[in-house]
Write an enzyme that holds these catalytic residues in place. Structure first.
Site, mmCIF file in Angstrom:
data_model
loop_
_atom_site.group_PDB
_atom_site.id
_atom_site.type_symbol
_atom_site.label_atom_id
_atom_site.label_comp_id
_atom_site.label_asym_id
_atom_site.label_seq_id
_atom_site.Cartn_x
_atom_site.Cartn_y
_atom_site.Cartn_z
ATOM 1 N N LYS A 141 -19.257 18.573 46.820
ATOM 2 C CA LYS A 141 -19.253 17.180 46.361
ATOM 3 C C LYS A 141 -19.050 16.293 47.584
ATOM 4 C CE LYS A 141 -16.209 14.108 45.229
ATOM 5 N NZ LYS A 141 -16.887 12.906 45.772
ATOM 6 N N GLU A 171 -7.719 19.067 54.898
ATOM 7 C CA GLU A 171 -7.832 18.375 56.197
ATOM 8 C C GLU A 171 -7.629 16.902 55.879
ATOM 9 O OE1 GLU A 171 -8.264 20.152 58.892
ATOM 10 O OE2 GLU A 171 -8.766 22.017 57.886
ATOM 11 N N CYS A 199 -10.074 10.607 61.613
ATOM 12 C CA CYS A 199 -8.752 11.122 61.227
ATOM 13 C C CYS A 199 -7.885 11.384 62.444
ATOM 14 C CB CYS A 199 -8.918 12.380 60.404
ATOM 15 S SG CYS A 199 -10.107 13.499 61.121
ATOM 16 N N GLU A 243 -1.856 5.057 58.328
ATOM 17 C CA GLU A 243 -3.206 5.274 58.849
ATOM 18 C C GLU A 243 -4.036 4.030 58.495
ATOM 19 O OE1 GLU A 243 -5.808 8.110 56.829
ATOM 20 O OE2 GLU A 243 -6.212 9.004 58.776
HETATM 21 N N1 LIG Z 1 -8.267 15.955 58.873
HETATM 22 C C1 LIG Z 1 -9.560 15.811 58.903
HETATM 23 O O1 LIG Z 1 -10.295 16.687 59.332
HETATM 24 C C2 LIG Z 1 -10.187 14.540 58.399
HETATM 25 C C3 LIG Z 1 -11.484 14.231 58.783
HETATM 26 C C4 LIG Z 1 -12.072 13.070 58.300
HETATM 27 C C5 LIG Z 1 -11.365 12.238 57.443
HETATM 28 N N2 LIG Z 1 -10.099 12.559 57.090
HETATM 29 C C6 LIG Z 1 -9.351 11.653 56.217
HETATM 30 O O2 LIG Z 1 -10.173 11.177 55.148
HETATM 31 C C7 LIG Z 1 -9.743 9.888 54.751
HETATM 32 C C8 LIG Z 1 -10.927 8.940 54.673
HETATM 33 O O3 LIG Z 1 -11.889 9.437 53.831
HETATM 34 P P1 LIG Z 1 -12.042 8.935 52.324
HETATM 35 O O4 LIG Z 1 -11.665 7.506 52.206
HETATM 36 O O5 LIG Z 1 -13.388 9.380 51.872
HETATM 37 O O6 LIG Z 1 -10.901 9.789 51.621
HETATM 38 P P2 LIG Z 1 -10.680 10.006 50.069
HETATM 39 O O7 LIG Z 1 -9.465 10.860 49.921
HETATM 40 O O8 LIG Z 1 -10.744 8.744 49.315
HETATM 41 O O9 LIG Z 1 -11.980 10.836 49.622
HETATM 42 C C9 LIG Z 1 -12.322 12.054 50.224
HETATM 43 C C10 LIG Z 1 -13.089 12.891 49.221
HETATM 44 O O10 LIG Z 1 -12.177 13.269 48.186
HETATM 45 C C11 LIG Z 1 -12.657 12.843 46.935
HETATM 46 N N3 LIG Z 1 -11.506 12.514 46.100
HETATM 47 C C12 LIG Z 1 -10.820 11.358 46.046
HETATM 48 N N4 LIG Z 1 -9.840 11.448 45.128
HETATM 49 C C13 LIG Z 1 -9.908 12.694 44.606
HETATM 50 C C14 LIG Z 1 -9.180 13.375 43.602
HETATM 51 N N5 LIG Z 1 -8.197 12.798 42.924
HETATM 52 N N6 LIG Z 1 -9.518 14.657 43.316
HETATM 53 C C15 LIG Z 1 -10.526 15.270 43.971
HETATM 54 N N7 LIG Z 1 -11.263 14.661 44.924
HETATM 55 C C16 LIG Z 1 -10.964 13.384 45.243
HETATM 56 C C17 LIG Z 1 -13.573 11.665 47.233
HETATM 57 O O11 LIG Z 1 -14.482 11.449 46.192
HETATM 58 C C18 LIG Z 1 -14.218 12.132 48.523
HETATM 59 O O12 LIG Z 1 -15.286 13.006 48.262
HETATM 60 C C19 LIG Z 1 -8.741 9.444 55.797
HETATM 61 O O13 LIG Z 1 -7.432 9.593 55.309
HETATM 62 C C20 LIG Z 1 -8.992 10.418 56.933
HETATM 63 O O14 LIG Z 1 -7.910 10.596 57.800
HETATM 64 C C21 LIG Z 1 -9.497 13.684 57.551
#
Ligand SMILES: NC(=O)c1ccc[n+]([C@@H]2O[C@H](COP(=O)([O-])OP(=O)(O)OC[C@H]3O[C@@H](n4cnc5c(N)ncnc54)[C@H](O)[C@@H]3O)[C@@H](O)[C@H]2O)c1
Length: 475
Positions: A170, A245, A279, A379
């Site tokens: 997804k 992650e 991130c 963040e």
């Molecule tokens: N550590 C890493 O490798 C890494 C890399 C890139 C981004 N990030 C983190 O990602 C975040 C930014 O991305 P974002 O805004 O897309 O994050 P997000 O958590 O809003 O969404 C990430 C993914 O999770 C899904 N999601 C959201 N809520 C969910 C739930 N309740 N259950 C299951 N899936 C769910 C979203 O639809 C999306 O596909 C930042 O916090 C960033 O630090 C971490």
């Protein structure tokens, strides 16, 4: 406007169980340029059934055959790399040069790296009176964010396919289109139907259905810490393997013996990479108190070098941030920095001059930030750097570790031994010394609330393997 309403399930593009659509916005123009479907638990079910059925045979496909599939994906990806880069620039606003040279290229790396690890991997080893076998874990639910839309997809899909797992992906609903191009590449590579499946949707519906599904053996999520917590709780009922992650607030310790000008300038640019939407961005710069004024002047000069504008212009170094919601979050945090008494060194709230449309924010640097301020703790996920001052090396390490996150750290010093000593005291999964470049073979992942998984190279590969001991062999 392009419409991409179908999902990829069981080797074919299929209609969603129920019609529900979402527009995909170009963050530079604020226009909806594409439309996808938002799936339901029923779509996830169909994808899991296909992935389970495919796993029975795919788990036993030879290493040679899996290598051939990976090679075909790599050549298909390479052929479509310019299109993939353009798609990412359109869906999330990264400058085209960055999309091409980093976003797309790094995603391709993960397939090359998975093939390299697979070619040399020993799946069985003799131990005591038995052997230890490593076997694919099963059906993997992969959930990814928008900021490195294909890199995060590839860093999961490539090792999953390499180890013999099957996949329900997804992608982020905010930037889903590059992952759909990858699905086409995987289709053209001729993998057996059901090995790779893609269902678009939002987190609370499709993401949560994946996390809770009893037919999924492992869930791997890259995203916010809040989403990671929710996924862990839902996965607990079926005791799934969970790899997370998550977010970060990484410190960049500039020791007093470093070349200050170049360390500060590189630190600012590194913080602003991908519009600050990384991130592991070094968002907290730690500078010795005696070097305060010189550091602020260097930071100001670095900000002046930023070329903010149309992400399709090859000379642009910073595009818009991904969405109105992200813009508002960044603006509120910049305002909190001002309200809490930080010194505005460069930038600030408000629209950048000459950019009347698009989710553009001004690259910003705060000085005299204290560890309690929100801009030091939260963040921000935008081009906002916080400079904190320290007196001693111990204090610098203490500030660096004073965060619930632990994704990355950065240390600058002319003395390599000193830099390594400080690196060893940072509680984070990755530390970069003196501007060290990216290395795809080294593990990537977080301590503390930055997650519990490791991606890239051999460590990322092993996340998708179970360990089985078979006893009854001669000692
Ligand atoms: N550590 C890493 O490798 C890494 C890399 C890139 C981004 N990030 C983190 O990602 C975040 C930014 O991305 P974002 O805004 O897309 O994050 P997000 O958590 O809003 O969404 C990430 C993914 O999770 C899904 N999601 C959201 N809520 C969910 C739930 N309740 N259950 C299951 N899936 C769910 C979203 O639809 C999306 O596909 C930042 O916090 C960033 O630090 C971490």
């Amino acid at each position: 406007m392009s419409t991409r309403h179908q999902f990829y399930i069981g080797g074919a593009w299929v209609d969603p169980a129920a019609p529900r659509t979402l527009g995909v916005l170009d963050p530079a123009t604020e226009e909806t340029f594409a439309e996808i479907s938002l799936g339901t638990a029923e779509d996830v079910d169909r994808a899991v059934v296909a992935a389970r059925a495919a796993f029975a045979a795919y788990a036993h496909v030879s290493v040679e055959q899996r290598l051939e599939y990976l090679e075909r994906i790599i050549s298909g990806f390479r052929a479509r790399l310019p299109e993939i880069a353009r798609t990412m620039t359109r869906e999330m606003g990264a400058p085209i040069t960055f999309s091409t040279e980093r976003q797309a290229t790094v995603a391709l790396f993960h397939f090359e790296e998975a093939a390299r690890v697979l070619a040399g991997y020993r799946f069985e080893e003799k131990m005591g009176a038995g052997i230890v076998r490593r076997e694919p874990i099963g059906v993997c639910g992969l959930i990814t964010p928008w900021n490195w839309p294909l890199n995060q997809v590839a860093s999961k899909v490539a090792p999953a396919l390499a180890t013999g797992c099957t996949v329900v992906l997804k992608p982020s609903e905010i930037a889903p289109l590059s992952a759909m191009v990858l699905a086409e590449v995987i289709h053209d590579a001729g993998l057996p139907p059901g090995v790779f499946n893609l269902v678009n949707g939002d987190g609370p519906t499709v993401g949560e259905a994946i996390a809770a599904h009893p037919g999924i053996d492992m869930v791997s999520l890259t995203g916010s810490t809040g989403a990671g917590i929710r996924v862990s709780k839902l996965a607990a009922d079926t005791v799934k393997r969970v790899a997370l992650e998550l977010g970060g607030k990484s410190a960049n310790i500039i020791l007093p013996d470093a070349d200050l000008e170049s360390a500060v300038v590189a630190g600012v640019h590194s913080c602003y990479t991908n519009g600050g939407q990384n991130c592991q961005s070094p968002t907290r710069m730690l500078v010795h108190r005696s070097q305060r004024d010189e550091a602020y002047a260097a930071a100001r000069r670095a900000v002046e070098e930023v070329r903010l504008g149309d992400p399709f212009d090859p000379s642009t170094t910073m595009g818009p941030v991904v969405s109105q919601a992200q813009l508002e979050k960044i603006t509120a945090l910049v305002q909190s920095g001002i309200d809490e008494g930080a010194t505005l060194v460069a930038g600030g709230p408000g629209r950048p001059d000459g950019l009347d449309k698009g989710f553009y924010v001004r690259p910003t640097v705060f000085g005299d930030v204290t560890p309690q301020m929100r801009i030091a703790r939260e963040e921000i996920f935008g081009p906002v750097l916080s400079i904190l001052l320290y007196e001693t090396e111990d204090e610098a390490v203490e500030i660096a570790n004073d965060t619930p996150y632990g994704l990355a750290g950065f240390v600058q010093s002319k003395d390599p031994d000193r830099a390594r000593r400080v690196a060893n005291r940072i509680r984070a999964g990755r530390v970069y010394l003196n501007g060290a470049p990216f290395d795809r073979s080294l593990p990537f992942g977080g301590y503390k609330q930055s997650g519990n998984g490791r991606e890239f190279g051999r460590f990322g590969f092993e996340e998708y393997l179970e360990v089985k001991a078979v006893l009854g062999y001669p000692r």
